[in-house]
Every structure is written in structure tokens, then in C-alpha cells.
Write an enzyme that holds these catalytic residues in place. Sequence first.
Site, PDB file in Angstrom:
ATOM      1  N   GLY A 195     -53.859  -2.617 -63.909  1.00 65.04           N
ATOM      2  CA  GLY A 195     -55.306  -2.717 -63.750  1.00 65.04           C
ATOM      3  C   GLY A 195     -55.782  -4.031 -63.172  1.00 65.04           C
ATOM      4  N   PRO A 218     -48.376  -3.203 -62.280  1.00 66.87           N
ATOM      5  CG  PRO A 218     -47.490  -4.890 -60.930  1.00 66.87           C
ATOM      6  CD  PRO A 218     -47.280  -4.186 -62.248  1.00 66.87           C
ATOM      7  NE  ARG A 230     -57.385  -1.538 -58.320  1.00 70.98           N
ATOM      8  CZ  ARG A 230     -58.177  -0.478 -58.313  1.00 70.98           C
ATOM      9  NH1 ARG A 230     -58.843  -0.176 -57.221  1.00 70.98           N
ATOM     10  NH2 ARG A 230     -58.317   0.260 -59.394  1.00 70.98           N
ATOM     11  CE1 TYR A 264     -63.243   6.284 -60.312  1.00 70.22           C
ATOM     12  CE2 TYR A 264     -61.944   5.463 -58.485  1.00 70.22           C
ATOM     13  CZ  TYR A 264     -62.058   6.245 -59.609  1.00 70.22           C
ATOM     14  OH  TYR A 264     -60.989   6.986 -60.037  1.00 70.22           O
ATOM     15  CB  CYS A 287     -70.520  19.188 -44.785  1.00 68.38           C
ATOM     16  SG  CYS A 287     -70.174  19.615 -43.076  1.00 68.38           S
ATOM     17  CD  GLU A 288     -70.235  17.349 -50.273  1.00 66.18           C
ATOM     18  OE1 GLU A 288     -71.208  16.970 -50.960  1.00 66.18           O
ATOM     19  OE2 GLU A 288     -69.747  18.486 -50.343  1.00 66.18           O
ATOM     20  CE1 TYR A 321     -54.685   4.677 -58.107  1.00 63.67           C
ATOM     21  CE2 TYR A 321     -55.293   2.387 -57.736  1.00 63.67           C
ATOM     22  CZ  TYR A 321     -54.617   3.347 -58.465  1.00 63.67           C
ATOM     23  OH  TYR A 321     -53.870   2.970 -59.544  1.00 63.67           O
TER      24      TYR A 321
END
Length: 445
Positions: free
Chosen positions: A260, A303, A305, A345, A372-373, A402
Site C-alpha cells: 500500500g 509492494p 504500485r 477512485y 460512452c460514459e 492498476y
Amino acid sequence: MSILDAPVVPVADTHDLSVWPGSTRPSPTDDLTVGGVPLAEAADRFGTPVYVLDEQEIRDRCRTYRTAFPDADVVYAAKAFLCRAMAHWVREEGLGLDVCSAGELALAVTTGFPPERIVLHGNAKSPEDLRTALRLGVGRIVVDSTSEIARLAAITPADSRQKVMVRVVPGIAAGAHTKIRTGTDDQKFGLSITDGSAQHAVTRILDQPHLELVGLHCHIGSQIATTKPYVSAVRRMVGLLARIRDQHGVTLPQLDIGGGHAIAYRPGEERLDIPVLAGRVRAELEDGCARAGLPVPRLTLEPGRAIVGPAGVAVYRVLAVKRTVDRTFVAVDGGMSDNPRPALYGVRYAPRLIGRPATAPPRLVTVVGRHCEAGDILADEVALPGDVRPGDLLAVPAAGAYHLSMASGYNLVGRPPVVAVADGIARVLVRRESLDDMNRRDIGL
């Protein structure tokens, strides 16, 4: 307010390379090179969108962890990004691997990753996940529920003992967003200290002759930029280790404190200082164990990210520029199908124009995707040259984690390729997903 009245952004803000891979250099043609490879050249050669990974940046970050934690097991969290080359680099740099499924596990082992250096996670492991882990001989399985204990014990071969850890919820809230805080009792992961379920799981495991409890595990959240939550977690975990010793006469030899660790996505953002983390965690662990009369357990950390995130750059091509009364939308040829994190997020990035000189001062724009959002926004209110136009290239730093690992098949656009760069050479690690690839899965009428 019209776009002509929008505030001009200081030019210096667009030239900060602090969140880019360490090998990033400006070029005379107003491009950027990463690993000695011009990004515009990579875009022309491999098409866009494209993910560019700096191999040396990944290796250097692995070495930072090995140096900071020389007596610990550092295992790379594969969920951040995994491919065969990534598994190979991590193994060569002396790290273990943390996987969450039979798929990640099989990819790693068939690449040659030693299974004894692999940790299997998951709050709801499937029977296939557990069977594959046992068959391939993973080093540790992190138990996440009491029902998993009986299920795992029932399928473990009678002539073996599987090493397991208990994932503990230490009751600590940490992380940059509520959806990535995993150390409190109100989420799906782990077994609580507060209600006694962690202690109950320990008792259950110790009663199973084919399971060997080797330690405790916790993971308190993601994008944590300070050391204090980790120190608090270690303190509580040592307390539980002492209670297990007192109740069962068992001294557990391992403690896994998860990962994290925060990175910076934009200049000026906080990131976790790994050497400082190492010093404070080590001090708390040694002091706490001394007070409790415990030997210091072997530490594990995970670890993900922080190793691959800063090594990645996403490159997009601008398809359209739309100016409204108070906004400018810059639409690119990717979006939430290759990076859902802004929608999930609210993550904010710092894209940059590459491949040509800007002829207008920077102004605030919103970079959006092609899907299409209405929520398909890659970067809201960011500085780009006021003359940005269709055909331009935008590069987004800190894009290694990610993104592709969470990519989808939305609108059947196809997932981008991953290209590794090192010493001026670019090579494809993961090819672009084609329409033919997607059609093969559709059996038809």
C-alpha cells in the site's frame, strides 16, 4: 466564462519531470525519451494507446526495497501489473511474488518463478485457486476466512503440511480513498482482532494436522504516504503474537505487513519514503518484541504500485477537442477501458503534450476518453497548451500500476500493448488485443 478567459497556467508546471521514470529526458524535438526511446517514436511504431515500461526503473525500485529491508522477504504484489517479463525481472532482483488467483499463479510458475517464493492471497479463493496452489507448491497461503480453513485442510495431501498465515484486521484506517482502505472491520478482507475472529482462526488452524501456521498477515490500505499507520499496525500485530504465545504456547516466526505504499501521480504529491519506513518499522518491531519477550519474527512486505507505477507511461493520441462555454474537452483514443482508476477512485494525473512544440500558453482542460460514459475522464482540469489539437500525442506518467491489470473489454475497443524500453531499445511485452482476439471468445449462434 469563455475559454479565452480561462486562467493561463505557469509554463514551469508543464515541465516538471518529478513523477516520470528516472530515465526520462527532454529531446530537441519537444519529445520525451524514456529508457533512451522517444515516446513519439514508440507511439508511431506501436500505435496508441500504448503503455511504455521502463525496465531499469522497475529494477531500481526492487533494489531500493532490498537495500532498505535486507533481512525481510519483499514480495511483489502482482495485482498491480503482471506479465511474463515482469515476473522475470522481479525474480532476478531477488523478490518474491504475491498472487491472487490460479491465473496469476500459473503465469508466474510457467515463467520459471520458484513457487516456494510465492504467496497466495484472496478473500474468496476458489477451489481451483487452492488446488492449483497446493499442486504447484506455493510457499504460503494467506487464510482470509474460517470457512477457508476447513476447505484447505480437506484438500491438502495427507503426506504434506501447507504453510499458512492468518490475515488479520488490525482496526486501522489508512489509504487515500475509502475504497482502498482495508484495515478496518467494515470491509471484506481478513479476520478481526476486535471481535475475536482472528484468534478463533488461529485456534482452528493449530488443530489441523496438515496446516502449518507460520505467521500473521495484515494489509491496511493503499496509497499510504506516512509511516505512522504501519507503526501502529506492527504494534497491534506484535500484541496478537504475544497473546497467541500465551494462549497456545506457540511462537509464530513470521509477520507480513502488506503493502500500500504511496507514489506521486502529480508533481508535489506525497509519496512514502521507503528507507524511513524500514527504519521505523524495524524499530517498532524490535522494541515491541523486546517488551513482549518475543523473538523478532521475519518480516514480509508486499509492494506493488510502488515498484511498477512510476515506471509506466501511457501514450494516447488526441481524437477531438471540444470547447464549451466554460470548459475544453480533449478526447483521446483510450479511456476507462484501459484505465478505470479515475472513475473508481477519482485519481488525478498530469498528462503532457509530446512530439511537437507548443505555440500557445498552457490552459486548463479536461482530458476524456472515447467511451460512452460521462464518467470516462482521464484527467480533470489539467494544464495543456492552448493549441492542443487532433493528432497530438499526450503522455501520462505514473501509469504502470492498476491500469492494464484492471482493463476491460468495454465497447470492444481492445486493450493496449505493453512495450518495455531499456538502453534505447523498445520491445513488445504484451501485444495489442485485436478484434480477432475478442471475436474468438464469442461462440456465436
